[in-house]
Design an enzyme around this catalytic site. Structure first.
Site, PDB file in Angstrom:
ATOM      1  N   GLY A  11      59.768 -16.917   5.671  1.00 29.74           N
ATOM      2  CA  GLY A  11      58.401 -17.376   5.379  1.00 29.74           C
ATOM      3  C   GLY A  11      58.109 -18.694   6.065  1.00 29.74           C
ATOM      4  O   GLY A  11      57.489 -19.591   5.492  1.00 29.74           O
ATOM      5  N   ALA A  12      58.548 -18.807   7.332  1.00 23.53           N
ATOM      6  CA  ALA A  12      58.533 -20.111   8.007  1.00 23.53           C
ATOM      7  C   ALA A  12      57.230 -20.401   8.745  1.00 23.53           C
ATOM      8  O   ALA A  12      57.078 -21.488   9.302  1.00 23.53           O
ATOM      9  CB  ALA A  12      59.706 -20.195   8.987  1.00 23.53           C
ATOM     10  N   ASN A  85      63.033 -19.097   1.671  1.00 17.94           N
ATOM     11  CA  ASN A  85      61.793 -19.767   1.256  1.00 17.94           C
ATOM     12  C   ASN A  85      60.665 -18.802   0.907  1.00 17.94           C
ATOM     13  O   ASN A  85      59.799 -19.139   0.105  1.00 17.94           O
ATOM     14  CB  ASN A  85      61.344 -20.701   2.401  1.00 17.94           C
ATOM     15  CG  ASN A  85      59.918 -21.155   2.219  1.00 17.94           C
ATOM     16  OD1 ASN A  85      59.619 -22.035   1.418  1.00 17.94           O
ATOM     17  ND2 ASN A  85      58.994 -20.532   2.963  1.00 17.94           N
ATOM     18  N   SER A 137      61.362 -22.847  -8.053  1.00 19.20           N
ATOM     19  CA  SER A 137      60.157 -23.536  -8.541  1.00 19.20           C
ATOM     20  C   SER A 137      60.433 -24.160  -9.894  1.00 19.20           C
ATOM     21  O   SER A 137      61.220 -23.618 -10.687  1.00 19.20           O
ATOM     22  CB  SER A 137      59.004 -22.541  -8.681  1.00 19.20           C
ATOM     23  OG  SER A 137      57.904 -23.183  -9.298  1.00 19.20           O
ATOM     24  N   TYR A 150      56.621 -14.092 -11.587  1.00 19.15           N
ATOM     25  CA  TYR A 150      57.013 -15.182 -10.675  1.00 19.15           C
ATOM     26  C   TYR A 150      58.031 -16.108 -11.361  1.00 19.15           C
ATOM     27  O   TYR A 150      59.046 -16.470 -10.756  1.00 19.15           O
ATOM     28  CB  TYR A 150      55.747 -15.950 -10.275  1.00 19.15           C
ATOM     29  CG  TYR A 150      55.939 -17.089  -9.302  1.00 19.15           C
ATOM     30  CD1 TYR A 150      56.197 -16.851  -7.952  1.00 19.15           C
ATOM     31  CD2 TYR A 150      55.827 -18.415  -9.722  1.00 19.15           C
ATOM     32  CE1 TYR A 150      56.337 -17.901  -7.051  1.00 19.15           C
ATOM     33  CE2 TYR A 150      55.960 -19.467  -8.827  1.00 19.15           C
ATOM     34  CZ  TYR A 150      56.224 -19.212  -7.490  1.00 19.15           C
ATOM     35  OH  TYR A 150      56.363 -20.252  -6.605  1.00 19.15           O
ATOM     36  N   LYS A 154      61.927 -16.715 -10.193  1.00 16.44           N
ATOM     37  CA  LYS A 154      62.411 -18.050  -9.804  1.00 16.44           C
ATOM     38  C   LYS A 154      63.595 -18.475 -10.687  1.00 16.44           C
ATOM     39  O   LYS A 154      64.570 -19.049 -10.186  1.00 16.44           O
ATOM     40  CB  LYS A 154      61.273 -19.077  -9.861  1.00 16.44           C
ATOM     41  CG  LYS A 154      60.180 -18.850  -8.812  1.00 16.44           C
ATOM     42  CD  LYS A 154      60.720 -18.874  -7.394  1.00 16.44           C
ATOM     43  CE  LYS A 154      59.636 -18.892  -6.334  1.00 16.44           C
ATOM     44  NZ  LYS A 154      60.148 -18.851  -4.968  1.00 16.44           N
ATOM     45  N   ILE A 183      53.026 -28.609  -4.887  1.00 19.40           N
ATOM     46  CA  ILE A 183      53.043 -29.070  -3.495  1.00 19.40           C
ATOM     47  C   ILE A 183      51.740 -28.612  -2.828  1.00 19.40           C
ATOM     48  O   ILE A 183      51.281 -27.496  -3.068  1.00 19.40           O
ATOM     49  CB  ILE A 183      54.260 -28.454  -2.743  1.00 19.40           C
ATOM     50  CG1 ILE A 183      55.577 -28.680  -3.526  1.00 19.40           C
ATOM     51  CG2 ILE A 183      54.363 -28.976  -1.313  1.00 19.40           C
ATOM     52  CD1 ILE A 183      55.992 -30.102  -3.745  1.00 19.40           C
TER      53      ILE A 183
HETATM   54  P1  NAP Z   1      52.920 -19.956   1.385  1.00 20.27           P
HETATM   55  O1  NAP Z   1      52.391 -20.819   2.479  1.00 20.27           O
HETATM   56  O2  NAP Z   1      52.026 -18.937   0.762  1.00 20.27           O
HETATM   57  O3  NAP Z   1      54.261 -19.290   1.886  1.00 20.27           O
HETATM   58  C1  NAP Z   1      54.776 -18.096   1.398  1.00 20.27           C
HETATM   59  C2  NAP Z   1      55.508 -17.433   2.553  1.00 20.27           C
HETATM   60  O4  NAP Z   1      56.194 -16.290   2.048  1.00 20.27           O
HETATM   61  C3  NAP Z   1      54.568 -16.977   3.666  1.00 20.27           C
HETATM   62  O5  NAP Z   1      54.984 -17.565   4.878  1.00 20.27           O
HETATM   63  C4  NAP Z   1      54.731 -15.456   3.695  1.00 20.27           C
HETATM   64  O6  NAP Z   1      54.832 -14.927   5.028  1.00 20.27           O
HETATM   65  C5  NAP Z   1      56.071 -15.253   3.001  1.00 20.27           C
HETATM   66  N1  NAP Z   1      56.112 -13.968   2.298  1.00 20.27           N
HETATM   67  C6  NAP Z   1      55.410 -13.584   1.208  1.00 20.27           C
HETATM   68  N2  NAP Z   1      55.722 -12.314   0.876  1.00 20.27           N
HETATM   69  C7  NAP Z   1      56.655 -11.880   1.777  1.00 20.27           C
HETATM   70  C8  NAP Z   1      57.367 -10.663   1.979  1.00 20.27           C
HETATM   71  N3  NAP Z   1      57.190  -9.593   1.193  1.00 20.27           N
HETATM   72  N4  NAP Z   1      58.239 -10.599   3.010  1.00 20.27           N
HETATM   73  C9  NAP Z   1      58.429 -11.661   3.820  1.00 20.27           C
HETATM   74  N5  NAP Z   1      57.785 -12.835   3.695  1.00 20.27           N
HETATM   75  C10 NAP Z   1      56.914 -12.951   2.675  1.00 20.27           C
HETATM   76  O7  NAP Z   1      53.378 -20.866   0.159  1.00 20.27           O
HETATM   77  P2  NAP Z   1      54.348 -22.127   0.034  1.00 20.27           P
HETATM   78  O8  NAP Z   1      53.734 -22.955  -1.009  1.00 20.27           O
HETATM   79  O9  NAP Z   1      54.713 -22.705   1.346  1.00 20.27           O
HETATM   80  O10 NAP Z   1      55.622 -21.427  -0.646  1.00 20.27           O
HETATM   81  C11 NAP Z   1      56.919 -21.443  -0.071  1.00 20.27           C
HETATM   82  C12 NAP Z   1      57.945 -21.293  -1.192  1.00 20.27           C
HETATM   83  O11 NAP Z   1      57.863 -22.421  -2.083  1.00 20.27           O
HETATM   84  C13 NAP Z   1      57.741 -20.047  -2.049  1.00 20.27           C
HETATM   85  O12 NAP Z   1      58.991 -19.486  -2.401  1.00 20.27           O
HETATM   86  C14 NAP Z   1      57.072 -20.613  -3.304  1.00 20.27           C
HETATM   87  O13 NAP Z   1      57.305 -19.804  -4.414  1.00 20.27           O
HETATM   88  C15 NAP Z   1      57.747 -21.963  -3.411  1.00 20.27           C
HETATM   89  N6  NAP Z   1      57.016 -22.947  -4.210  1.00 20.27           N
HETATM   90  C16 NAP Z   1      55.802 -23.441  -3.808  1.00 20.27           C
HETATM   91  C17 NAP Z   1      55.174 -24.395  -4.595  1.00 20.27           C
HETATM   92  C18 NAP Z   1      53.858 -25.017  -4.228  1.00 20.27           C
HETATM   93  O14 NAP Z   1      53.333 -25.816  -5.023  1.00 20.27           O
HETATM   94  N7  NAP Z   1      53.284 -24.724  -3.084  1.00 20.27           N
HETATM   95  C19 NAP Z   1      55.775 -24.830  -5.775  1.00 20.27           C
HETATM   96  C20 NAP Z   1      56.989 -24.298  -6.147  1.00 20.27           C
HETATM   97  C21 NAP Z   1      57.618 -23.368  -5.349  1.00 20.27           C
HETATM   98  P3  NAP Z   1      53.536 -14.440   5.917  1.00 20.27           P
HETATM   99  O15 NAP Z   1      52.486 -15.534   5.775  1.00 20.27           O
HETATM  100  O16 NAP Z   1      54.072 -14.330   7.293  1.00 20.27           O
HETATM  101  O17 NAP Z   1      53.103 -13.127   5.339  1.00 20.27           O
END
Ligand code: NAP
Length: 242
Positions: A11-12, A85, A137, A150, A154, A183
């Site tokens: 998910g980079a 990620n 998370s 979710y 996690k 975040i």
């Molecule tokens: P994001 O920008 O929505 O990133 C999520 C990523 O996961 C996307 O790049 C997406 O890829 C990929 N993804 C989703 N479903 C997938 C699948 N079935 N197969 C492969 N890839 C998949 O959100 P983010 O906030 O950066 O989240 C990154 C991580 O941090 C996640 O694990 C999230 O749960 C965790 N997190 C985020 C927060 C926050 O506040 N933002 C807080 C706690 C934890 P594509 O775009 O290429 O489809």
């Protein structure tokens, strides 16, 4: 083992994953930029980094993971760091949440387990100092209404971290979770203003974190942190201490 050390970030193309890819590239890793649907953003990031390559797969699909691992053998031949990620969430209360939503969240968690298993067997057990970092998370520890699948996943990934660190005893591979709080990414952009304000009122530092602040901890665990193993590092501005 020959060649630059390789770090794979799932998910980079977006958010926290993109920040992790940049941070690991700055540490000198050759970075595998995994994406599912964000091909254009992945291509831009790969062009920006010193030495990076793309890997496409829907991690909910085990056959796509098999194909990714095969491709990885051709393009890299080694993996030293894996940052799990990729994450998926849809908010809905328990009583109205659809089975499809549960499946989408859970199938990605199964994919995280399967990808880790294959990368360990094919590559990482040969690394002289490997590191697996699972992005979980704070809500896996605290719970959160409207996010039951979710939060289940996690919390389960934090248990996966602890169990795998114990299974790998005696191997030079550490396994840790990094658990972000709130975040600033596209995932949190969708939050209604009143929820955003209610969250910030609970964060002692009074602001959301940045993807770079999470990536900094990931880079530490990948490159240093040599006695940090089987644990969950919380990155949340004081919201929850574990
Ligand atoms: P994001 O920008 O929505 O990133 C999520 C990523 O996961 C996307 O790049 C997406 O890829 C990929 N993804 C989703 N479903 C997938 C699948 N079935 N197969 C492969 N890839 C998949 O959100 P983010 O906030 O950066 O989240 C990154 C991580 O941090 C996640 O694990 C999230 O749960 C965790 N997190 C985020 C927060 C926050 O506040 N933002 C807080 C706690 C934890 P594509 O775009 O290429 O489809």
């Amino acid at each position: 083992m020959n060649g630059a050390r390789v770090a794979i970030v799932t998910g980079a193309a977006t958010g926290i994953g993109a920040a992790c890819a940049r941070a690991l590239s700055a540490e000198g890793y050759r970075v595998g930029v995994h994406y599912r649907s964000s091909a254009d953003r992945a291509a831009k990031l790969i062009a920006e980094l010193d030495d990076a390559f793309g890997l496409q797969a829907d991690l909910a699909d085990p056959e796509a993971i098999d194909a990714l691992v095969k491709e990885l053998k051709q393009v890299a031949g080694r993996v030293d760091v894996l940052v799990n990620n990729a994450g998926y969430n849809e908010n809905a209360p328990m009583l109205t949440m659809k089975l499809d939503t549960y499946d989408a969240v859970a199938d990605l968690a199964r994919g995280t387990w399967y990808l880790t298993k294959l990368l360990l067997r094919r590559f990482m057990l040969r690394s002289e100092g490997g590191s697996i970092i699972n992005i979980t998370s704070v809500v896996g520890a605290t719970g959160n209404p409207g996010q039951i699948p979710y939060t289940m996943v996690k919390a389960g990934l934090d248990a996966f971290t602890k169990s795998l660190a114990q299974e790998l005893a005696g191997r030079p591979i550490r396994v840790n979770s990094v658990a972000p709080g709130f975040i600033e990414t596209e995932m949190t952009e969708e939050l209604p203003e009143e929820i955003r304000e209610a969250i910030l009122a609970r964060v002692p530092q009074g602001r959301m974190g940045t993807p770079e602040e999470v990536a900094d901890v990931v880079a530490f665990l990948a490159t240093r942190g040599s006695y940090v193993n089987g644990t969950v590092l919380h990155v949340n501005g004081g919201l929850y201490g574990g």
